[in-house]
Each structure stands twice: as structure tokens, then as C-alpha cells.
Scaffold this motif. Structure first.
Motif, PDB file in Angstrom:
ATOM      1  N   ASN A 193       0.839  -1.199   0.000  1.00 52.75           N
ATOM      2  CA  ASN A 193       0.000   0.000   0.000  1.00 52.75           C
ATOM      3  C   ASN A 193       0.880   1.258   0.000  1.00 52.75           C
ATOM      4  OD1 ASN A 193      -1.794   2.109   0.545  1.00 52.75           O
ATOM      5  ND2 ASN A 193      -3.120   0.788   1.784  1.00 52.75           N
ATOM      6  N   PRO A 194       0.905   2.016  -1.102  1.00 48.11           N
ATOM      7  CA  PRO A 194       1.765   3.203  -1.147  1.00 48.11           C
ATOM      8  C   PRO A 194       1.272   4.340  -0.266  1.00 48.11           C
ATOM      9  CG  PRO A 194       0.401   3.104  -3.111  1.00 48.11           C
ATOM     10  CD  PRO A 194       0.132   1.840  -2.348  1.00 48.11           C
ATOM     11  N   LEU A 195       0.037   4.253   0.214  1.00 47.82           N
ATOM     12  CA  LEU A 195      -0.517   5.311   1.049  1.00 47.82           C
ATOM     13  C   LEU A 195      -0.052   5.188   2.496  1.00 47.82           C
ATOM     14  CD1 LEU A 195      -4.167   5.272  -0.341  1.00 47.82           C
ATOM     15  CD2 LEU A 195      -2.260   6.718  -1.066  1.00 47.82           C
ATOM     16  N   ASN A 196       0.124   3.939   2.971  1.00 50.10           N
ATOM     17  CA  ASN A 196       0.529   3.758   4.368  1.00 50.10           C
ATOM     18  C   ASN A 196       1.696   2.795   4.524  1.00 50.10           C
ATOM     19  OD1 ASN A 196      -0.560   1.214   4.014  1.00 50.10           O
ATOM     20  ND2 ASN A 196      -2.354   1.576   5.284  1.00 50.10           N
ATOM     21  N   ASN A 197       2.244   2.315   3.401  1.00 48.36           N
ATOM     22  CA  ASN A 197       3.466   1.475   3.418  1.00 48.36           C
ATOM     23  C   ASN A 197       3.200   0.047   3.891  1.00 48.36           C
ATOM     24  OD1 ASN A 197       6.463   1.934   2.903  1.00 48.36           O
ATOM     25  ND2 ASN A 197       6.588   0.962   4.887  1.00 48.36           N
ATOM     26  N   CYS A 198       1.932  -0.332   4.097  1.00 47.49           N
ATOM     27  CA  CYS A 198       1.626  -1.656   4.635  1.00 47.49           C
ATOM     28  C   CYS A 198       2.004  -2.739   3.635  1.00 47.49           C
ATOM     29  CB  CYS A 198       0.154  -1.768   5.000  1.00 47.49           C
ATOM     30  SG  CYS A 198      -0.270  -3.354   5.751  1.00 47.49           S
ATOM     31  N   ILE A 308       8.903  -0.886  -6.662  1.00 44.31           N
ATOM     32  CA  ILE A 308       8.462   0.313  -5.958  1.00 44.31           C
ATOM     33  C   ILE A 308       9.693   0.917  -5.293  1.00 44.31           C
ATOM     34  CG2 ILE A 308       7.054   1.203  -4.060  1.00 44.31           C
ATOM     35  CD1 ILE A 308       5.012  -0.965  -4.689  1.00 44.31           C
ATOM     36  N   THR A 309      10.002   2.149  -5.614  1.00 44.85           N
ATOM     37  CA  THR A 309      11.260   2.756  -5.168  1.00 44.85           C
ATOM     38  C   THR A 309      11.096   3.708  -3.989  1.00 44.85           C
ATOM     39  OG1 THR A 309      11.014   4.574  -6.761  1.00 44.85           O
ATOM     40  CG2 THR A 309      12.208   2.622  -7.503  1.00 44.85           C
ATOM     41  N   THR A 310       9.871   3.901  -3.538  1.00 45.94           N
ATOM     42  CA  THR A 310       9.651   4.949  -2.536  1.00 45.94           C
ATOM     43  C   THR A 310       9.079   4.435  -1.219  1.00 45.94           C
ATOM     44  OG1 THR A 310       7.483   5.395  -3.518  1.00 45.94           O
ATOM     45  CG2 THR A 310       9.330   6.744  -4.272  1.00 45.94           C
ATOM     46  N   TYR A 311       9.193   3.127  -0.973  1.00 46.31           N
ATOM     47  CA  TYR A 311       8.632   2.625   0.282  1.00 46.31           C
ATOM     48  C   TYR A 311       9.705   2.575   1.372  1.00 46.31           C
ATOM     49  CZ  TYR A 311      10.706  -2.089   0.064  1.00 46.31           C
ATOM     50  OH  TYR A 311      11.578  -3.151   0.065  1.00 46.31           O
ATOM     51  N   ILE A 312       9.276   2.366   2.609  1.00 44.15           N
ATOM     52  CA  ILE A 312      10.185   2.275   3.757  1.00 44.15           C
ATOM     53  C   ILE A 312      10.355   0.799   4.111  1.00 44.15           C
ATOM     54  CG2 ILE A 312      10.608   2.958   6.144  1.00 44.15           C
ATOM     55  CD1 ILE A 312      10.440   5.351   4.302  1.00 44.15           C
ATOM     56  N   PRO A 753       9.405   7.327   9.231  1.00 48.14           N
ATOM     57  CA  PRO A 753       8.287   7.784  10.072  1.00 48.14           C
ATOM     58  C   PRO A 753       8.586   7.545  11.545  1.00 48.14           C
ATOM     59  CG  PRO A 753       7.810   5.609   9.209  1.00 48.14           C
ATOM     60  CD  PRO A 753       9.141   6.017   8.612  1.00 48.14           C
ATOM     61  N   PRO A 754       8.000   8.329  12.438  1.00 54.59           N
ATOM     62  CA  PRO A 754       8.244   8.109  13.860  1.00 54.59           C
ATOM     63  C   PRO A 754       7.610   6.829  14.397  1.00 54.59           C
ATOM     64  CG  PRO A 754       6.711   9.919  13.530  1.00 54.59           C
ATOM     65  CD  PRO A 754       7.224   9.543  12.182  1.00 54.59           C
ATOM     66  N   VAL A 755       6.454   6.426  13.828  1.00 54.03           N
ATOM     67  CA  VAL A 755       5.760   5.235  14.327  1.00 54.03           C
ATOM     68  C   VAL A 755       5.435   4.320  13.148  1.00 54.03           C
ATOM     69  CG1 VAL A 755       3.775   4.342  15.599  1.00 54.03           C
ATOM     70  CG2 VAL A 755       4.768   6.552  16.235  1.00 54.03           C
ATOM     71  N   ILE A 756       5.809   3.060  13.259  1.00 54.29           N
ATOM     72  CA  ILE A 756       5.597   2.083  12.181  1.00 54.29           C
ATOM     73  C   ILE A 756       5.355   0.726  12.821  1.00 54.29           C
ATOM     74  CG2 ILE A 756       8.066   1.536  11.959  1.00 54.29           C
ATOM     75  CD1 ILE A 756       7.626   1.389   8.900  1.00 54.29           C
ATOM     76  N   ASP A 757       4.570  -0.125  12.158  1.00 52.52           N
ATOM     77  CA  ASP A 757       4.333  -1.444  12.756  1.00 52.52           C
ATOM     78  C   ASP A 757       5.189  -2.511  12.077  1.00 52.52           C
ATOM     79  OD1 ASP A 757       3.033  -2.504  10.492  1.00 52.52           O
ATOM     80  OD2 ASP A 757       1.027  -2.336  11.331  1.00 52.52           O
ATOM     81  N   SER A 758       5.108  -3.719  12.586  1.00 51.81           N
ATOM     82  CA  SER A 758       5.996  -4.796  12.148  1.00 51.81           C
ATOM     83  C   SER A 758       5.623  -5.375  10.795  1.00 51.81           C
ATOM     84  CB  SER A 758       6.024  -5.908  13.201  1.00 51.81           C
ATOM     85  OG  SER A 758       4.716  -6.400  13.445  1.00 51.81           O
ATOM     86  N   ARG A 759       4.609  -4.836  10.153  1.00 50.26           N
ATOM     87  CA  ARG A 759       4.287  -5.170   8.764  1.00 50.26           C
ATOM     88  C   ARG A 759       4.421  -3.925   7.881  1.00 50.26           C
ATOM     89  NH1 ARG A 759       5.534  -9.306   7.061  1.00 50.26           N
ATOM     90  NH2 ARG A 759       4.115  -9.085   5.292  1.00 50.26           N
ATOM     91  N   GLY A 760       5.192  -2.951   8.365  1.00 53.01           N
ATOM     92  CA  GLY A 760       5.538  -1.790   7.550  1.00 53.01           C
ATOM     93  C   GLY A 760       4.514  -0.678   7.532  1.00 53.01           C
ATOM     94  N   LYS A 761       3.383  -0.839   8.192  1.00 52.18           N
ATOM     95  CA  LYS A 761       2.337   0.184   8.154  1.00 52.18           C
ATOM     96  C   LYS A 761       2.744   1.413   8.947  1.00 52.18           C
ATOM     97  CE  LYS A 761      -2.617   0.873   9.016  1.00 52.18           C
ATOM     98  NZ  LYS A 761      -3.862   0.225   9.497  1.00 52.18           N
ATOM     99  N   ILE A 762       2.655   2.575   8.310  1.00 53.97           N
ATOM    100  CA  ILE A 762       2.981   3.850   8.949  1.00 53.97           C
ATOM    101  C   ILE A 762       1.708   4.429   9.557  1.00 53.97           C
ATOM    102  CG2 ILE A 762       3.773   6.213   8.539  1.00 53.97           C
ATOM    103  CD1 ILE A 762       5.440   5.069   6.197  1.00 53.97           C
ATOM    104  N   LEU A 763       1.773   4.697  10.842  1.00 56.06           N
ATOM    105  CA  LEU A 763       0.613   5.270  11.522  1.00 56.06           C
ATOM    106  C   LEU A 763       0.729   6.788  11.552  1.00 56.06           C
ATOM    107  CD1 LEU A 763       0.574   2.262  12.439  1.00 56.06           C
ATOM    108  CD2 LEU A 763      -0.505   3.058  14.548  1.00 56.06           C
ATOM    109  N   ARG A 764      -0.409   7.465  11.454  1.00 55.23           N
ATOM    110  CA  ARG A 764      -0.462   8.922  11.499  1.00 55.23           C
ATOM    111  C   ARG A 764      -1.572   9.353  12.444  1.00 55.23           C
ATOM    112  NH1 ARG A 764       0.506   7.584   6.005  1.00 55.23           N
ATOM    113  NH2 ARG A 764       2.534   8.357   5.296  1.00 55.23           N
ATOM    114  N   PRO A 765      -1.492  10.576  12.969  1.00 54.66           N
ATOM    115  CA  PRO A 765      -2.506  11.011  13.944  1.00 54.66           C
ATOM    116  C   PRO A 765      -3.786  11.479  13.272  1.00 54.66           C
ATOM    117  CG  PRO A 765      -0.925  12.761  13.603  1.00 54.66           C
ATOM    118  CD  PRO A 765      -0.446  11.593  12.772  1.00 54.66           C
TER     119      PRO A 765
END
Length: 887
Positions: A193-198, A308-312, A753-765
Motif C-alpha cells: 500500500n503506497p498510502l501507508n506502506n503496509c 516500488i522505489t519509494t517505500y520504507i 516515520p516516527p511510528v511504524i508497525d511490524s508489517r511496515g504500516k505507517i501510523l499517522r494522527p
């Protein structure tokens, strides 16, 4: 066997160098059994005569020294010349022979696309830069192939290659000719998922007709998100689909208004079938992939696949398997140290040793010994396991824990749905360890005693810190000379750093922060928000700050020399080495190197050269102060801030009822507030000694031909380097290459990102949307200012002129000289206690941190207004960047 000039997709002997990234991917997918339409590629050699003719034009050669304007003019002329190059008889014969070999049934119609050797590589996509021709009839192939060839000379392509570090002074291209399917539905699909990196989610965009309407951004497509491991559709969003692009019977394409805009483009069964195919593509390539697909006559086709060249990416140590209990992580390298790019392997490992040492020092319990512990470091990042912390602190308590370091990260934690990260089992060992650490830290007699001492007598705690710091340096120096192994030295040096922090410097941090909060509460309870601006000045210009002292000394060194000396830093460095400069300067230089020679930008990473390794680093910082008069020097700014602080204190004393409480908390702040940076000073001192030891070992390994370069040792952990020392037969190069493979994937990432989960998902407030043209962050240092935005990615990238507003993702102490001229500072990550924020406050500069999307929102030269009291940033065309009043 001679290298061919044209390859069919069914040929298996092509290389990426010969056919380019896009074609090589299509050939690989065909070999892998994926449904790819028939096609061929005109290899780079097909165009060798054209390339030779263009490269022979000396006056149009692209040079590394060319300015952007020169490149623009040269590429424009080259494109004009290339646009009239004729096909040779051999080219024409080969082309038509291979077209017939494709055996395309029915009405033959093709797409013609670029396939550059650099295109679609990991780290560089070139997406949308080269020409694409659709709906091409056989009679038009030569013209369209030439048109695509010409696009390799496009100015955008050349400048992108320069930016990515490719050789832009030469040019080459291959061209793909592929049979087109008459797609009923087409689009793009991402294997993550390019929107949240999951990593678990496939995202599909779809429209009726050809996929070009989506790729070009001409319409809002349907969007489907699928959990690729559970085979479950997570969300469906039906887009407007106002237009679609169809093949034209006469050739080319046509854009038509859609009559089916309210209809879904794919059934649920088709969505899941496509998601499964995209997952197979990812598994085939062993990396996340961006694909283009089409659906015709009851069948899905793969039309393109590129990395995909822009994921974390997450290091494997932090990953959990699909379907397993997930963990949530907080990036301490970012929020605590302001480090945007990855640390070296050894640098991250030393950070881990320090954290583990703090657990041992506070409670006798390790907290960072293996992956999954409370803290771990790998792949250049150090993460706290928030899932473990939730067990003890709860969600709100954990958020409060990090509020001072990064309010943005704290808000993410506060807003997150943590149900999928809450540990569902009772791991007695983890619980016991965590309890002992947290309870131990607050029951530790030294820690609690230090806090109490700081409250009762901050002067005595300050004296204790100074004495302990001096003893620490002596201990590290003795340890450095001791006959112990490298691994033992590194562990003991980090443990001693942890001991100093837990038992001596942390109490001063706690006391100073507590004093500030008590002062804010004291005045808020009595006066509300009426005195906020005045109270905000009470912790500015505080004494005993080593980072500010270092900055003042750098300015002083600059002021002792004629500015002409800085016209050539290389010559100036030679003079210093030969001691061919005034005696007063050399004396101050020696003092500076004695106190701060072990420091430098990115100093937390032991791989990074220090001032005494490369004096040019500090000379560059000195050069940045040239032209700055003494009235605006770091020392003068500090003195003005101190005067404002004293004035505010006297004014507040006259107004407040509880004068005794004000005096008590102010005295704590005055004595201990400046010590906020002292723990890092000593930690970096120990780290630099580890660096020296590592380089000594590296020198021996290079001489024995076991590694190629001194700096290669920093691709090893402390334990790995010790194993290399102990085992002469160990293949050190293999260990280095194993670690380098992952580090190469992350080395250019600067937006962790400051917060990320163990499947790569970036969390935002969950944040309220600001008005158009505005963005909101967290207020750090009060003041309103308007100026020109200067976006800086690294120290030395560009100049910050007086009145500019400095814009960055984060900043460490090495950025301090840039703050002098800046009217204000905007930081994408960080909070009140991050280094950039602290320095901004010391200089009395308005500062806002934790601004999500800041570096995308602002560009160089934008006029911007910022309010450090409210956290509001607004683009504006009014005003000027010079001499704007800070209120």
C-alpha cells in the motif's frame, strides 16, 4: 554468439544492460509464466549508429560541469537533431522481420515505449519521463520508435539521472514494441500500500478502457484495497471515472466521456484474482512491485512491472510474519536524536548497547539483547517496542512518556487503534523485565537521590555532574588503553555512558523539565494565558549549554582570521596543519579541538568523521559565520536572551503571589536547564573512542586483505567485528556484503516515520485539517515571523541568509550555525526536547516542530509566515525575508 539487436519477449538470453529495465522485466515475467502480450524490444545496439552520430557532436556533449541552463539548451538541440535521424536499411529489415515473428492475430496494433538501462531499477523509476505511444499501426512504427528514442535526450531525464547519481553525460535507450490488447478495464496495482506502506495490502486503481487515463492522472479511478494474505477486500472506493481512453480504429487513442461512471470496474471475484496475481509478481521478484494490468476477453494481462522505489523497508529483525501478532515501534533515532538518514550498522548497534546499559544501570535488567525486546536496533534504526510498553504504561501513559521528545509521535500513539498491537499473551520474562526497569529506574537510590538533590540544591547537583563528567572522561581514556578486546571495550564504554546518564545527568533533565512545567502551571493558575509570552522567555539563554558553547567557539575562531582566509578552505586547512596562522588563533583552535574535536554533524553515528578526523568540517561551519557581525554572533544572541530572561523573571516576580515558588523553580531551571545536552556530549565522547578502536582493527584487516576499505567495518555489529578478530578464517567480506545489501536499500531514505508497525504500516494522527495554504505543527518556541523558506536536507547544502526561515525534517547539533541567520525554524519531526528545538529556544528563534508533510508543503523561495505560539504555518506573498520583526 553475437549480441542481438532485437529480442522477443520469449528470448531468455537478454540482459538489462542490453534491453533496459522495462523490457527486461517483461522478458522475465514471460519466462515466469505470467500472461504478457506478445512483444519485442529494440535493444540499445539497435540504435548504436544514431548514438554514435549524436555523441560525435563535440559542442553538444553533456559535461559534468554543465549548469542546468546549459543542459537545457544542449538537450533541446540534440532532440531536434535526433528527430530527423533516418532508419538504415538494416534497421528497417530487422524491425519488420521481428514484427512478423510476433504472430499477432487479427488487427495488429502496438504500444511503443521506452526501456532505459537505468529505468525501473530499485531506487530510480523514471516514471512518466520517457515518451509512450499507444495504438500504433505497423505503418507508423518507425516514426513512433524514433519519437521514443528522442525522449532519452529530454532535459527531465538528464537532470533526474544527475540527481540519482547516474552518468548523465552519455545516453542510451532500448524501445519496447508490444501488441496491445483492447482492454475492457485496465489500471495499476501496487503489491504494497503506497498510502501507508503496509506490506500486507495490495492497492488497485481501475478504469474502463486503457490504463493510460490512470497513469496520466486524467480521471479519478476506482480504488480497491485487498489484504493479500487473507484474500479479503478491505475497502472499495468508486471513483468519478468521468473519462476513459479507448483505442481508435484509425490508430492512436481517443478520450471519451464515460457513460458508466457510477458502475464498478471490477467484480469482487476479479479484484481478488488480480490481487493474487500481483502478489505472485511480488514473490517472483522478491520485492514490492508497481504493476500495470489490463483485462480483456475474460483474462487479466500483466503489461508492466517495476520495483516500488519509494517505500520504507523494515529490517528483518523487526518484521513479523503475515498473520502473526503485530508489534508497534517508535523510532528513537528520529525522535530522540533527530537522525533522518540511517545510522551505520555499528552505529545503530552502539545505540542498542547504550539502551541496554541503561536498563542494566537502572534496574540490573537488560532491555535490548535480542529482537523483540523492549528496544532493538538494526538496519540503521533503533526502535522502542511500543507493544511491550503498552503492557505497563497503557496507551495514554505511553503517549505521555514521549510527549516531550516528539508531540507528533505522542499524538499518533494517543490516536492509534492499538487492538492489533496489544500483546495477547503473558510473557513473564518480558513483563518481569519491563517492570523491573520502570520500577527500578524510579527506585534507584542514585536516580531518586539525584532528583531530590536537584530540587533541594540544584547548585550541588550541577557540581556533581561536572565532577562525574570529568571522572567519566578519565575512565574512558583508561579503558581505551587497557588490554581488553574490542568487543569488551565497546560494551564497557557504552555501559559507563549509561551509568553516567542514569545516575547523574537524567536527574538534571527531570528536574529542569519539572521546574518549567511548574512555572507554567503557577502562572496559568493565577493569570490564565495572559502571561504566556513572558513565561516562555524564562528558560531562554540558560548557561552551561555545551552545544551553545561549541557554537560560540566556532564563531570566535572565525573572527580571529581575515575573511579572505576562507576563500580556499583547503589552503586554510593546510595552514592550520603547518601551524602557519596567528598564535592566538592556534591557541583557541587547540582548545576547541581538545574540548570538541570528537564531535561533528551526525555524531551519534560512530561511522561519521569528527572534527579532528576532518578539520574541513568545522572550517565549513566557520565559513558559514563569515559576514556575521558581532551583534548577531552566537554569544551576543545568548547574552540578549539571558538579558530578556532576567527581565522577564523580575517582571513576573512583581506580578505573582507565590514569589517563593517562582524563585525556587527558576533557580532549578537556571542551574540545570542548560545541562539538557550534557548527556550527549559524554555519550559521543565514548562513541568516538569506539570509532578509533574500530578503525585500528580495520587497518589490520585491510593489511591482511580481509576487507577492502577501512569504513567497511562499520557495516558490522560490535559482536560481528569481534568474531572477525577472533576467527582468522572467517569470511569478513561475506558478512559485510550481507549487511550492506539491506543498508543499500535504505541509505538514501530521509523520511523515516516516527511510528511504524511490524508489517511496515505507517501510523499517522487524527488531525483537523488546516485552512488552504496552511499547515499545523507543535509550538516549540514563541514568536511570529515572516520570511523566505529555505529547505535544507543536510548541513552545507545551501546558505541560510539573514531573515530566512529554515525548513528541515530534523536537526542535530551540527546544524547550530544555520540557526544564527534564520528568522525562524520549522521542523517536520521532533518535539520540545529534540536537539533542534532546544537550540532554537536557546537562540530565541520562533520554532515549530512535528509538522507532518512540511517538506512537501514548502518549497525553496516560498514566502511563509509562522507563529511559534500556535504552531501555525501559512504561505503568503506578503512581506520580505529580511529584518522581519519577531514578536
Amino acid at each position: 554468439m553475437a549480441v542481438r539487436k532485437i529480442y522477443l519477449f520469449s528470448d531468455s538470453d537478454a540482459t538489462q544492460e542490453q534491453v533496459g529495465g522495462k523490457a527486461y522485466s517483461l522478458i522475465r515475467m514471460t519466462a515466469g509464466g505470467f500472461p504478457v502480450p506478445p512483444g519485442m524490444v529494440l535493444a540499445v545496439r539497435f540504435f548504436e549508429e544514431w548514438l554514435e552520430e549524436l555523441l560525435s557532436m563535440e559542442d553538444l556533449r553533456l559535461l559534468p560541469t554543465d549548469s542546468d541552463e546549459a543542459l537545457k539548451e544542449k538537450t533541446k538541440t540534440l532532440q531536434q537533431l535526433a528527430g530527423v535521424l533516418p532508419f538504415t536499411s538494416d534497421q528497417r529489415k530487422l524491425l519488420h522481420e521481428h514484427i512478423d515473428m510476433l504472430q499477432v492475430p487479427g488487427d495488429r496494433i502496438f504500444s511503443v515505449r521506452s526501456s532505459s538501462p537505468e529505468e525501473d531499477m530499485r531506487g530510480a523509476s523514471f516514471a512518466g519521463m520517457y515518451e509512450t505511444c499507444l495504438g500504433v499501426r505497423p505503418r507508423d512504427l518507425e516514426d513512433r520508435i524514433r519519437r521514443v528514442f528522442v525522449s532519452c535526450l529530454d532535459y527531465r531525464v538528464v537532470t533526474y539521472k544527475r540527481q540519482k547519481g547516474f552518468d548523465f553525460t552519455t545516453y542510451s535507450i532500448a524501445v519496447v514494441v508490444m501488441a496491445m490488447i483492447r482492454s475492457e478495464t485496465a489500471g495499476v496495482a501496487f503489491s504494497i500500500n503506497p498510502l501507508n506502506n503496509c506490506y500486507d495490502e495490495v492497492v488497485i486503481n481501475a478504469n474502463f478502457g486503457l490504463g493510460e487515463s490512470i497513469v496520466s492522472g486524467d480521471t479519478v479511478p476506482d480504488q480497491f484495497v485487498v489484504d493479500k494474505y487473507r484474500d479479503k477486500i478491505l475497502s472499495e472506493k468508486i471513483g468519478a471515472k468521468n473519462i476513459s481512453i479507448q483505442l481508435d480504429q484509425e490508430g492512436g487513442t481517443k478520450t471519451v466521456s464515460s457513460e458508466r461512471k457510477d458502475q464498478r470496474t471490477l467484480t469482487r471475484e476479479q479484484i481478488l484474482e488480480l490481487a493474487r496475481m500481483v502478489r505472485r509478481v511480488e514473490e517472483y521478484y522478491h520485492m514490492p512491485m508497481d504493476t500495470e494490468w489490463g483485462y480483456a476477453d475474460g483474462k487479466f494481462y500483466m503489461l508492466q512491472a517495476r520495483p516500488i522505489t519509494t517505500y520504507i523497508p523494515l529490517h528483518p529483525d523487526f518484521l513479523t510474519k503475515p498473520g502473526e501478532q503485530k508489534r508497534l515501534y517508535l523510532d528513537m533515532t528520529l525522535i530522540e536524536q533527530g537522525i533522518q538518514k540511517p545510522l551505520s550498522v555499528m552505529g545503530a548497534d552502539c545505540f542498542r548497547l547504550l539502551s541496554n546499559g541503561m536498563g542494566l544501570s537502572a534496574a540490573g535488567t537488560p532491555i535490548a539483547e535480542k529482537p523483540g525486546d523492549f528496544m532493538w536496533a538494526a538496519g540503521g534504526r533503533a526502535y522502542v517496542n511500543l507493544s511491550a510498553e503498552f503492557l505497563l504504561e497503557g496507551q495514554k501513559g505511553t503517549a505521555r512518556e514521549y510527549e516531550g521528545l516528539d508531540s507528533y509521535a505522542a499524538q499518533i500513539i494517543r490516536d492509534a487503534d492499538i487492538s492489533e498491537y496489544r500483546l495477547k499473551y503473558s510473557t513473564k520474562g518480558v513483563l518481569k523485565a519491563l517492570k523491573s526497569v520502570f520500577v527500578g529506574m524510579f527506585k534507584s537510590s542514585d536516580l531518586v537521590g539525584g532528583i531530590i538533590k536537584g530540587i533541594r540544591s540544584p547548585e550541588k547537583l550541577r557540581e556533581k555532574i561536572d565532577k562525574a563528567g570529568g571522572q567519566f572522561i578519565e575512565e574512558i581514556d583508561r579503558l581505551y588503553q587497557a588490554p581488553i578486546s574490542f568487543g569488551e571495550f565497546a560494551e564497557q564504554a557504552m555501559q559507563k555512558s549509561a551509568d553516567l546518564m542514569v545516575h547523574t545527568t537524567i536527574p538534571s533533565l527531570i528536574d529542569a523539565q519539572s521546574a518549567k512545567k511548574k512555572l507554567q502551571k503557577l502562572f496559568k493558575d493565577e493569570f490564565g494565558d495572559d502571561l504566556t509570552a513572558e513565561v516562555d522567555k524564562i528558560d531562554r539563554g540558560l548557561p552551561y549549554n555545551v552545544t551553545i558553547d561549541m557554537s560560540c567557539r566556532i564563531y570566535e575562531l572565525m573572527s580571529l582570521l581575515d575573511e579572505k582566509e576562507f576563500e580556499s578552505l583547503e589552503k586554510l586547512q593546510e595552514k592550520i596543519a603547518k601551524r602557519a596562522l596567528p598564535e592566538e588563533f592556534m591557541k583557541k583552535w587547540d582548545e576547541f579541538m581538545e574540548l570538541y574535536g570528537f564531535r561533528g554533524p551526525r555524531e551519534v553515528d560512530i561511522k561519521t568523521p569528527r572534527y579532528h578526523d576532518d578539520p574541513g568540517i568545522v572550517l565549513l561551519q566557520m565559513q558559514g559565520y563569515c559576514g556575521l557581525d558581532r551583534e548577531n554572533s552566537p554569544k551576543a544572541l545568548l547574552q540578549r536572551q539571558a538579558a530578556d530572561r532576567e527581565k522577564a523573571y523580575k517582571s513576573l516576580t512583581a506580578k505573582v503571589k507565590n514569589k517563593k515558588e517562582l524563585e525556587k523553580q527558576y533557580n532549578i531551571l537556571l542551574n540545570l536547564g542548560g545541562y539538557r545536552e550534557i548527556h550527549k556530549y559524554y555519550m559521543v565522547y565514548a562513541g568516538e573512542k569506539i570509532r578509533r578502536k574500530a578503525l585500528q582493527v580495520a587497518d589490520e584487516l585491510v593489511r591482511k586483505n580481509r576487507i577492502d576499505d577501512l569504513n567497511d567495518v562499520f557495516y558490522l555489529t560490535v559482536e560481528e567485528l569481534q568474531r572477525a578478530i577472533d576467527d582468522p578464517g572467517l569470511d569478513v567480506r561475506a558478512m559485510i556484503e550481507h549487511n550492506r545489501e539491506f543498508m543499500t536499500r535504505v541509505e538514501n531514505i530521509d523520511n523515516f516515520p516516527p511510528v511504524i508497525d511490524s508489517r511496515g504500516k505507517i501510523l499517522r494522527p487524527d488531525r483537523k485539517k488546516p485552512a488552504e495554504g496552511e499547515i499545523i505543527g507543535d509550538p516549540v518556541s514563541a514568536g511570529t515571523v515572516r520570511g523566505r523558506a529555505v529547505v535544507i536536507n543536510f548541513v552545507g547544502e545551501k546558505e541560510v541568509r539573514e531573515g530566512d526561515i529554515l525548513v528541515a525534517r530534523a536537526a542535530d547539533p551540527g546544524w547550530t550555525p544555520l540557526f544564527i541567520n534564520a528568522a525562524g525554524i520549522l521542523l517536520e519531526v521532533g518535539g520540545m526536547l529534540q536537539h533542534g528545538s532546544l537550540i532554537a529556544r536557546e537562540y530565541g528563534k520562533p520554532c515549530i516542530a512535528g509538522i507532518e508533510g512540511l517538506t512537501a508543503f514548502l518549497k525553496d523561495g516560498d514566502m511563509v509566515e509562522m507563529d511559534g505560539s500556535t504552531g501555525l504555518v501559512r504561505k503568503t506573498t506578503r512581506g520580505t525575508s529580511l529584518n522581519n520583526k519577531i514578536t
